[in-house]
Design an enzyme around this catalytic site. Sequence first.
Site, PDB file in Angstrom:
ATOM      1  N   CYS A  77       0.610 -18.762  -7.580  1.00 15.86           N
ATOM      2  CA  CYS A  77      -0.639 -17.978  -7.037  1.00 15.86           C
ATOM      3  C   CYS A  77       0.203 -16.464  -6.607  1.00 15.86           C
ATOM      4  CB  CYS A  77      -1.238 -18.364  -6.008  1.00 15.86           C
ATOM      5  SG  CYS A  77      -2.516 -17.074  -5.080  1.00 15.86           S
ATOM      6  N   CYS A 155      -6.168 -22.939   0.248  1.00 11.78           N
ATOM      7  CA  CYS A 155      -5.357 -21.302   0.586  1.00 11.78           C
ATOM      8  C   CYS A 155      -5.205 -21.301   1.925  1.00 11.78           C
ATOM      9  CB  CYS A 155      -6.448 -20.217   0.070  1.00 11.78           C
ATOM     10  SG  CYS A 155      -5.782 -18.530   0.623  1.00 11.78           S
ATOM     11  N   GLN A 260     -10.995  -5.179   8.611  1.00 14.78           N
ATOM     12  CA  GLN A 260      -9.532  -5.776   8.913  1.00 14.78           C
ATOM     13  C   GLN A 260      -9.365  -7.200   8.546  1.00 14.78           C
ATOM     14  OE1 GLN A 260      -7.165  -3.932   9.434  1.00 14.78           O
ATOM     15  NE2 GLN A 260      -8.053  -1.880  10.287  1.00 14.78           N
ATOM     16  N   GLU A 311     -15.681   9.935   7.779  1.00 14.67           N
ATOM     17  CA  GLU A 311     -15.631   8.829   6.688  1.00 14.67           C
ATOM     18  C   GLU A 311     -16.211   9.231   5.428  1.00 14.67           C
ATOM     19  OE1 GLU A 311     -15.251   5.673   4.592  1.00 14.67           O
ATOM     20  OE2 GLU A 311     -14.261   5.661   6.281  1.00 14.67           O
ATOM     21  N   CYS A 383      -0.776   1.235   6.249  1.00 15.31           N
ATOM     22  CA  CYS A 383      -0.795   0.013   5.622  1.00 15.31           C
ATOM     23  C   CYS A 383       0.127  -0.141   4.396  1.00 15.31           C
ATOM     24  CB  CYS A 383      -2.146  -0.284   4.826  1.00 15.31           C
ATOM     25  SG  CYS A 383      -2.859   0.728   3.983  1.00 15.31           S
TER      26      CYS A 383
END
Length: 425
Positions: A77, A155, A260, A311, A383
């Site tokens: 994976c 997972c 998040q 935004e 990020c």
Amino acid sequence: MSAETLDLTIEALGAAGDGIARLPDGRTCFVPRSLPGESLRARPAGRRGDALLAEAEALLRPSPDRVAPPCPHFGACGGCALQHWAEAPYAAWKRAKLAEALARAGFPEAPVAPLVLTPPGTRRRADLALRRGSGGVVLGFHAPGSGAVVDLAACTVLHPRLVALFEPLRRLLRGLKALKREGSAVLNLLETGPDLLLRTDAALDAAGRAALAAFASAHGLPRIAWAQGNGTPEVAAQLGPAMIRFGKAVVNPPPSAFLQASPAGEAAIRDAVLAGLPERLPPRAAIAELYAGLGTLSFALAGRARVAAFEGSAEAVAALSAAAGRAGARIRAERRDLARRPLLAAELKPFAAVVLDPPYAGAAEQVALLARARVPSIVYVSCNPAALARDARPLAQAGYRVKSAVPVDQFLWSPHLESVIAFAR
């Protein structure tokens, strides 16, 4: 060693988490799932740009920092790259990524805090690939560097509530005519339960809608939305409110809204942002929040000053505005595509601080305008260390200093890194 194999020593890890070795001719060789200091025998497996890509066949001298990966799908994976690395060197490597990015931007002495680790089993968002084959429906993440889909039974990163939906989803999709060959299932774990956006490659008929409603009822999903291909989602089944809280504010997010990755990561980012603001703001001070999303940070910021939240998503602005109205929060939300229309220097002048959380590509033009406006306090949520290194350079040139830098491991065992950097003049 045969002519088809290579004996290599791993010198370091690259940005994607692959081991880096040097070939006798000086070229770079990347070896996935290897660690610094290891000696191994590898077989060439392709190219990555000018570099060679190789797969390890035998570990000749394993690193003392190698540990057993906790997930049975590790290696096959592509979701995790670094489960085989002990926590301490892994955390140091991620912290160093932030320090290096800031040094490239012109802040070699930036005070970088230790990495904030998020625990396994807490990630609340998954974007699963779907593929129908002769053996049924495959549901999972893509294999490393491949379009193949790894059929997941477990997972280690995702919240167990989402993992528990894997097999029921497969059973649902086997009989769903709207899935001809491939699609996707985006799951968000909200406070009211898992929220599902299903994208398929054919139309959803009446029987399919009934099946989705029955699935939502059986498995506690407040809402299932559906879209064909990249079309606009529509609600196919809604049995209750889809809701998330930011502090005391209740937000009703649109389907597949950005959250998040984990509650712990969200809290770490929020706390670092608040700590990065000036200790005291003037009584009538205002904060500009750029890329505000649903208000993950907006409501916390509104506890410190008036907030002008910008935004680009109309759905997110509507959800944020409605929640702010219900909560009586000092937030004014405005729709604005900041990639096309960044706030100009004159528009930024009234703000005592600016908080921005741009997408992966960063916000180079906007940060250059922030530097030109000489905003007293800037808190950048990143990020992508590479975009941060580029974006922060104008701030160094304009005389800003790094007040604090907090790396946050939102995406556990991946090479990705979130960070919160507070700049001040």
